[in-house]
Design a protein around this motif. Structure first.
Motif, short mmCIF file in Angstrom:
data_model
loop_
_atom_site.label_atom_id
_atom_site.label_comp_id
_atom_site.label_asym_id
_atom_site.label_seq_id
_atom_site.Cartn_x
_atom_site.Cartn_y
_atom_site.Cartn_z
N VAL A 198 -23.95 -42.22 2.27
CA VAL A 198 -22.84 -41.69 3.07
C VAL A 198 -22.35 -42.84 4.05
CG1 VAL A 198 -23.41 -39.23 2.86
CG2 VAL A 198 -24.28 -40.37 4.96
N ASP A 199 -21.01 -42.53 4.43
CA ASP A 199 -20.54 -43.41 5.62
C ASP A 199 -21.17 -42.67 6.80
OD1 ASP A 199 -18.90 -44.12 3.66
OD2 ASP A 199 -16.97 -44.04 4.73
N ALA A 200 -21.34 -43.77 7.92
CA ALA A 200 -21.98 -43.43 9.09
C ALA A 200 -21.30 -43.94 10.15
CB ALA A 200 -23.52 -43.82 9.11
N VAL A 201 -21.09 -43.22 11.28
CA VAL A 201 -20.51 -43.93 12.61
C VAL A 201 -21.74 -44.03 13.68
CG1 VAL A 201 -18.84 -43.54 14.35
CG2 VAL A 201 -18.30 -42.80 12.17
N SER B 40 -29.45 -40.97 14.25
CA SER B 40 -30.28 -41.17 15.46
C SER B 40 -30.33 -42.69 15.59
CB SER B 40 -31.46 -40.38 15.35
OG SER B 40 -32.23 -41.18 14.35
N ALA B 41 -30.80 -42.72 17.07
CA ALA B 41 -31.15 -44.40 17.06
C ALA B 41 -32.23 -45.24 16.44
CB ALA B 41 -31.47 -44.64 18.91
N GLU B 42 -33.30 -44.19 16.29
CA GLU B 42 -34.35 -44.44 15.36
C GLU B 42 -33.97 -44.86 13.84
OE1 GLU B 42 -35.59 -42.62 18.89
OE2 GLU B 42 -34.12 -41.74 17.30
N ALA C 96 -32.14 -48.16 13.70
CA ALA C 96 -32.89 -49.37 13.91
C ALA C 96 -33.80 -49.42 12.40
CB ALA C 96 -34.05 -49.12 14.93
N ALA C 97 -33.93 -48.29 11.77
CA ALA C 97 -34.57 -48.47 10.74
C ALA C 97 -33.68 -48.98 9.58
CB ALA C 97 -35.06 -47.15 10.01
N HIS C 98 -32.62 -48.87 9.54
CA HIS C 98 -31.69 -49.26 8.63
C HIS C 98 -30.93 -50.60 9.07
CE1 HIS C 98 -32.11 -45.04 7.33
NE2 HIS C 98 -31.18 -45.28 6.38
N ARG C 99 -31.12 -50.97 10.26
CA ARG C 99 -30.58 -52.38 10.37
C ARG C 99 -31.26 -53.52 9.78
NH1 ARG C 99 -32.25 -52.82 15.61
NH2 ARG C 99 -30.58 -51.32 16.35
N LEU C 100 -30.69 -54.41 9.19
CA LEU C 100 -30.94 -55.58 8.42
C LEU C 100 -31.29 -56.58 9.52
CD1 LEU C 100 -29.29 -55.46 5.12
CD2 LEU C 100 -31.54 -54.80 5.59
N SER C 101 -31.55 -56.58 10.64
CA SER C 101 -31.79 -57.53 11.66
C SER C 101 -32.56 -56.89 12.86
CB SER C 101 -30.38 -58.04 12.16
OG SER C 101 -29.88 -56.86 12.75
N ASP C 102 -32.96 -57.72 13.62
CA ASP C 102 -33.29 -57.20 14.96
C ASP C 102 -32.19 -56.61 15.79
OD1 ASP C 102 -35.80 -58.32 14.60
OD2 ASP C 102 -35.79 -60.25 15.43
N ALA C 103 -32.64 -56.21 16.84
CA ALA C 103 -31.45 -55.49 17.56
C ALA C 103 -30.34 -56.50 18.18
CB ALA C 103 -32.23 -54.97 19.06
#
Length: 552
Positions: free
Chosen positions: A126-129, A46-48, A51-58
């Motif tokens: 896991v891999d994610a798209v 999900s988008a949430e 965002a939680a896994h992103r190692l940066s801002d948007a």
């Protein structure tokens, strides 16, 4: 592209907080290729979760002032495949229409900089798209320092205008000394002008945010080439200087995301939400103003508030009733449909459709379903259908019990198809009201509970509505997997033809629902290009099922 050139592109074009990832490291990284067909499928967080896994801002790319974007459209969606270690291994180079898209140098530089924490499923990496909504922002022509003035010389105004639809239209004004004014125009619960106060510290925080976001240096307007959307206007006055920023889908015209963020901050500081979706606090403020709740304006307020959504709505609605607000439609100002409720619709019917159980219960106890002191069969039937549409079992049971020993409400209603060429009307089981009144409810409904309760009283769960759809079609479109499973358990045909002869699977927007229907025996060959739909939605489990059953 040489390493030093790529490093320069990253440094100048990408505004990406983990552009804390060293430029040299990005420069020496291998070029990320386009995904092959098989790589476009995978776990889709999900988008949430992204965002939680992103190692940066948007992610965002910043371009020099005056840059002209191809086709005049700023911002784009970037689909990437991330391996179990959180590294991007490829990107999607096709849009939803299958057209090939080539990444420009700045876009490719941003792609190289993306980093994520590993995504997990069932405790395993896991891999994610995933798809990122990448902002493309124009840098200011030059930096203009924010004027430094005493707080009492600050005035901030946010106006949100109308659109071709039901966009809330209102204006809020905040002054440095804490004065606040809200003016509601359309598609808001509370209309008109209302003055109140907010803590001055909130305005001071807005000034700090203005400075940090450098909004004073931005253009006075950002207008995207699109129609039917609302215009937002920020008017920022500090002392004798004013800067105005017009935002018409501005993020698609190069406007920095910081503007949208500041607009939200203004709303939060002004507590706009209490007026847009009535809360007990707004009711108390109206009382302090001397608002006449027993007036036509009070009746209009109640009608708007009942028909709209809101987390704290029930308590505020009951407070309006306690204050003597008229519930009779004849007391309201004649007007066109508001929030999906006709001007002559009784409050109790709207409350039932919107799932306001406590309010509906209070109105029924006060005789809302009676005529001359006796239960009115017509009102009872209408209320029962409305309660089913509202999706609250407690409301359904309350209306049923309101019969008071008389014949119970009808278990059927007159349904009319939406086909304009050959409209059809016929009486069908009231269970077909589930997920029909509001196809995409913001709150979950008691679908299984109501369906089971109605079936116990004789409702045919296999019936077709006037359009040809069954309750299974309704549940599938709404993504109500529990109701889908219950209906299949009750023997509903998973391939039953609905409108245009299509099975329920044709309306599936949720992978779990689609997989459940396939496992129950739905024939996907009845749907043209279903595999492409599966690929577009990245339904890996459905894709695996189709391969295992010769469907690919």
């Amino acid at each position: 592209m040489k390493a030093w050139v790529l490093a320069a592109v990253v440094a100048l074009a990408v505004s990406h907080t983990t552009a804390q990832a060293p430029s040299a490291r990005v420069a020496t990284a291998s070029v990320i290729p386009a995904c092959k067909v098989a790589q476009r499928m995978g776990y889709s967080p999900s988008a949430e979760e992204v965002a939680a896994h992103r190692l940066s801002d948007a992610p965002a790319i910043r371009y020099p002032y005056g840059t002209a974007m191809p086709r005049g459209w700023w911002g784009f969606e970037l689909t990437v495949r991330v391996d179990a270690g959180g590294r991007v291994v490829c990107y999607g180079d096709q849009d939803e229409f299958g057209r090939t898209q080539t990444l420009s140098a700045p876009r490719r530089a941003l792609l190289q900089s993306l980093r994520y924490r590993p995504f997990q499923r069932d405790g395993q990496a896991v891999d994610a798209v995933l798809t990122e909504d990448v902002a493309e922002e124009e840098r200011p022509q030059q930096r203009r320092p924010l004027p430094v003035v005493p707080l009492d010389q600050v005035r901030i105004v946010l106006t949100r205008g109308p659109c071709f639809g039901d966009c809330p239209s209102y204006r809020v004004e905040l002054r440095g000394d804490g004065q606040a004014v809200y003016e509601g125009s359309a598609f808001v619960d509370v209309e008109g002008r209302h003055a109140y106060r907010v803590p001055p510290e909130r305005v001071a925080a807005l000034v700090d945010s203005l400075r940090a976001k450098d909004l004073w240096s931005l253009r006075t307007g950002y207008r995207a080439r699109i129609t039917d959307n609302p215009t937002y206007v920020l008017s920022l006055t500090l002392g004798d200087q004013t800067h105005v920023i017009e935002d018409y889908v501005g993020e698609r015209a190069g406007m920095p995301r910081a503007v949208s963020a500041f607009e939200r901050e203004v709303d939060e500081a002004a507590r706009s939400q209490m007026w847009l979706q009535l809360t007990p606090e707004a009711v108390q403020r109206l009382k302090s103003e001397g608002f006449d709740f027993a007036s036509t304006a009070g009746a209009d307020l109640l009608a708007r508030a009942v028909a709209s959504d809101g987390d704290q709505k029930e308590a505020a609605l009951l407070e309006l009733i306690a204050l003597g607000t008229p519930t009779d439609p004849a007391r309201r100002t004649p007007q066109e449909t508001v929030w999906g409720a006709g001007p002559a619709e009784p409050i109790v019917m709207t409350a039932l459709k919107r799932g306001h159980v406590a309010l509906a219960t209070a109105l029924i106890a006060d005789g809302a379903l009676q005529t001359q002191g006796r239960t009115d069969p017509g009102k009872l039937d209408e209320a029962f259908a409305a309660a089913v549409a509202g999706g609250r079992l407690a409301a359904v049971q309350r209306v049923w019990d309101a019969a008071g020993g008389r014949p119970y409400p009808s278990l059927s209603f007159l349904d009319t198809s939406a086909d304009s060429e050959k409209p059809v009307s016929k009486r069908v089981p009231v269970s077909l009201q589930l997920h029909q009144q509001y196809a995409y409810p913001k709150q979950s409904i008691d679908g299984v509970g109501i369906a089971r309760w109605l079936a116990e009283r004789g409702c045919d769960l296999k019936a077709h509505g006037a359009s040809g759809d069954t309750l299974l079609h309704n549940a599938t479109r709404a993504g109500d997997v529990e109701l889908v499973r219950y209906l299949l358990d009750q023997g509903v045909d998973p391939s039953a033809p609905g409108r245009f002869g299509l099975p329920a699977l044709g309306g599936a927007q949720d992978e779990e629902v689609a997989l459940t229907l396939l496992q129950a025996g739905t024939d996907p060959s009845k749907l043209s290009d279903f595999q492409r739909y599966v690929d577009y939605n990245r339904w890996t489990r459905v894709d695996a099922w189709l391969k295992a059953h010769g469907g690919r």
